[in-house]
Design a protein around this motif. Structure first.
Motif, short mmCIF file in Angstrom:
data_model
loop_
_atom_site.label_atom_id
_atom_site.label_comp_id
_atom_site.label_asym_id
_atom_site.label_seq_id
_atom_site.Cartn_x
_atom_site.Cartn_y
_atom_site.Cartn_z
N ASP A 51 1.04 -1.33 0.03
CA ASP A 51 -0.01 -0.01 0.00
C ASP A 51 0.80 1.27 0.14
N ASN A 155 -1.40 4.32 8.85
CA ASN A 155 -1.58 4.54 7.64
C ASN A 155 -1.63 3.55 6.69
N ALA A 157 -3.89 1.23 4.27
CA ALA A 157 -4.97 1.33 3.17
C ALA A 157 -6.14 0.73 3.69
N GLU A 158 -7.31 1.50 3.46
CA GLU A 158 -8.54 1.00 3.78
C GLU A 158 -9.00 0.34 2.42
N ASP A 159 -9.97 -0.74 2.52
CA ASP A 159 -10.54 -1.48 1.36
C ASP A 159 -9.63 -2.02 0.70
N TRP A 160 -8.58 -2.40 1.38
CA TRP A 160 -7.29 -3.25 0.69
C TRP A 160 -7.49 -4.73 1.16
N LEU A 438 -6.01 -1.73 13.38
CA LEU A 438 -6.61 -2.47 12.24
C LEU A 438 -8.12 -2.39 12.35
N LYS A 441 -10.08 0.62 11.05
CA LYS A 441 -10.00 0.71 9.61
C LYS A 441 -10.93 -0.28 8.98
N TYR A 442 -10.87 -1.51 9.66
CA TYR A 442 -11.81 -2.56 9.23
C TYR A 442 -12.85 -3.16 10.45
#
Length: 488
Positions: A51, A155, A157-160, A438, A441-442
């Motif tokens: 990412d 940092n 990445a989201e939706d990764w 984490l 973010k998820y």
């Protein structure tokens, strides 16, 4: 280097750990290791990508027939804490670690071992290369700069990531599974303080605090060990009656490690030098008595310096700085009521320096409550503003809220019971696992954290029990295979 590691069991895991030991990887210097892992993935035909923050993901398709199983993320961080004994020159950006086995434990000679989190990373790599393991879709997530700033996770990445289950392999206690952790923040303080020339009747002396155990500023904060910065400031406070002035100061090297050593140069009236030595001897006895059973090797020393400095802090600036450091919160602030036996809030005075009047402090505040983290940070700001310092809060990260009803946790516990004959202890840890970040973010991702038995993390005493690594590997592989099947 470290060829003996490949004779340990399980061999695939230890072979990867050898690569990590032979590849320098302090926080901020993970690029060489990332390149090696990418080349390894290419050789195995495994897809990989990164990412924008540089975090590495390696993917492996599900075993045929198990494509419908929930995607599983195996997560660890690539960097390690760089700590060496003061008398051992070691360049963590260039030199490999030298490991050895003693009484069933693996150590590194005079340095941190990097079992935190190298063994979790090695286990994930061994899973990704295993041809005899039944599994659903797998992702290995390898983050950067966890030890210095949590920068990789912050940092990320989201939706990764595609998986909806995550196994964090960064815990350090055999027979335990973690479902929650503290959040935290760095508090950084800077000031330019006034100095004045040394008088002709002042001597320059080096004051040192050495011999402490050190350790992890989260996991070990409640064990009664000495903090070299706290102790050195206490000694400085006692010597103020002799008109001592600070010239410079260096204590601790990492904000997330309990400082084992601290040093200060003093300007002291020559007529008071012998009185200072006598006071130091009495203080050493007093502090050793206080630390008995937790930190038994404390040493205080006062020695002449080779080159006489030109200036020291003014007497008022020296007194104000020492007073502020003496009053600063350090250690356990509050134990948790909701989770008995667990520290709720703490602060570590991790790195303190003073050079030519430039003062710097980096403290790490941790708490199960984000509001308490903010409060300690604000107290530090209020305190150091009294001496004209500038304070900022950096690298704040959220805690991980426990979910005791998690189906993933239930499956882990059932498997642990079936495999080892005992239930695992379900724990919340006063340390900064990446799970909280984490999870933010998820938010739909279920996660647990477990690992082998590691002691002395963040210090040159770091070691791992070899038998616990084999047990950890067996539980990990069994859990992966269990998660590849429909829940019963």
């Amino acid at each position: 280097m470290n060829a003996h590691l490949e004779q340990l069991s399980p061999r695939p895991l230890w072979r990867h750990f050898r690569t990590l030991c032979n590849t320098p990887r302090p926080s901020g210097h993970e690029a060489t290791l990332v390149a090696k892992l990418q080349a390894w993935a290419d050789a195995r035909g495994l897809a990989h990508d990164r990412d924008a923050a540089g975090n590495l993901r390696i993917r492996k398709p599900a075993t045929p027939g198990h494509e419908a199983a929930p995607g599983l993320v195996l997560q660890g961080h690539l960097d390690m804490v760089a700590q060496a004994n003061a008398d051992h020159p070691h360049d963590f950006t260039r030199d490999p670690l030298e490991t050895y086995v003693e009484d069933g434990w693996l150590h590194a000679r005079h340095t941190t071992l990097g079992a935190d989190n190298g063994l979790g990373v090695a286990a994930a790599l061994a899973v990704l290369e295993a041809d005899d393991l039944v599994h659903g879709p797998l992702e290995g997530l390898f983050t950067l700069e966890e030890e210095s700033s949590m920068g990789g996770a912050l940092n990320l990445a989201e939706d990764w990531l595609g998986g909806r289950l995550l196994l964090n392999l960064d815990s350090e206690d055999r027979g335990q599974v973690y479902i929650g952790c503290a959040g935290g923040a760095d508090v950084v303080v800077d000031a330019q303080l006034p100095t004045a020339v040394l008088a002709e009747d002042e001597s320059a002396l080096l004051l040192s605090v050495t011999g402490l155990v050190g350790g992890h500023s989260g996991i070990d904060i409640h064990k009664g060990r000495g903090n070299a910065n706290r102790l050195l400031v206490r000694v400085l406070r006692a010597l103020e009656a002799l008109d001592a002035r600070l010239v410079d100061y260096q204590g601790g090297t990492l904000r997330n490690a309990l400082p084992r050593e601290a040093f200060a140069t003093l300007a002291l009236p020559a007529v008071e030098v012998e009185a200072a030595r006598e006071r130091l001897m009495a203080l050493e006895i007093e502090l050793r008595d206080e630390l008995a059973g937790a930190d038994d090797e404390l040493q205080l020393a006062l020695t002449a310096v080779g080159t006489r400095p030109a200036e020291a802090l003014t007497r008022d600036a020296s007194r104000l700085l020492i007073a502020a450091l003496h009053a600063a919160p350090c250690g356990v602030e509050r134990m948790s009521v909701d989770v008995p036996g667990v520290v709720e809030t703490s602060n570590n005075l991790g790195v303190v320096s003073l050079t030519e009047g430039r003062f710097h402090l980096c403290a790490l505040v941790r708490s199960l409550r984000d509001s308490a983290t903010a409060d300690i940070a604000d107290r530090l700001r209020a305190l150091f503003e009294l001496i004209g310092a500038r304070t900022r809060v950096e690298n704040a990260y959220p805690g991980w809220t426990p979910d005791p009803e998690s189906p993933l946790l239930a499956r882990f516990c059932a498997l642990h019971r079936a495999r080892l004959g005992v239930d695992p202890e379900i724990k919340v840890i006063h340390a900064g696992l990446e799970c909280g970040i984490l999870g933010a973010k998820y938010p739909d991702m279920e996660m647990i954290s477990f690992g082998p038995l590691i002691r002395g993390a963040h210090s040159p005493d770091e070691r791992v029990e070899i038998a616990s690594v084999e047990e950890f590997w067996g539980v990990l592989c069994s859990l992966i295979e269990d998660l590849a099947r429909p829940a019963s």
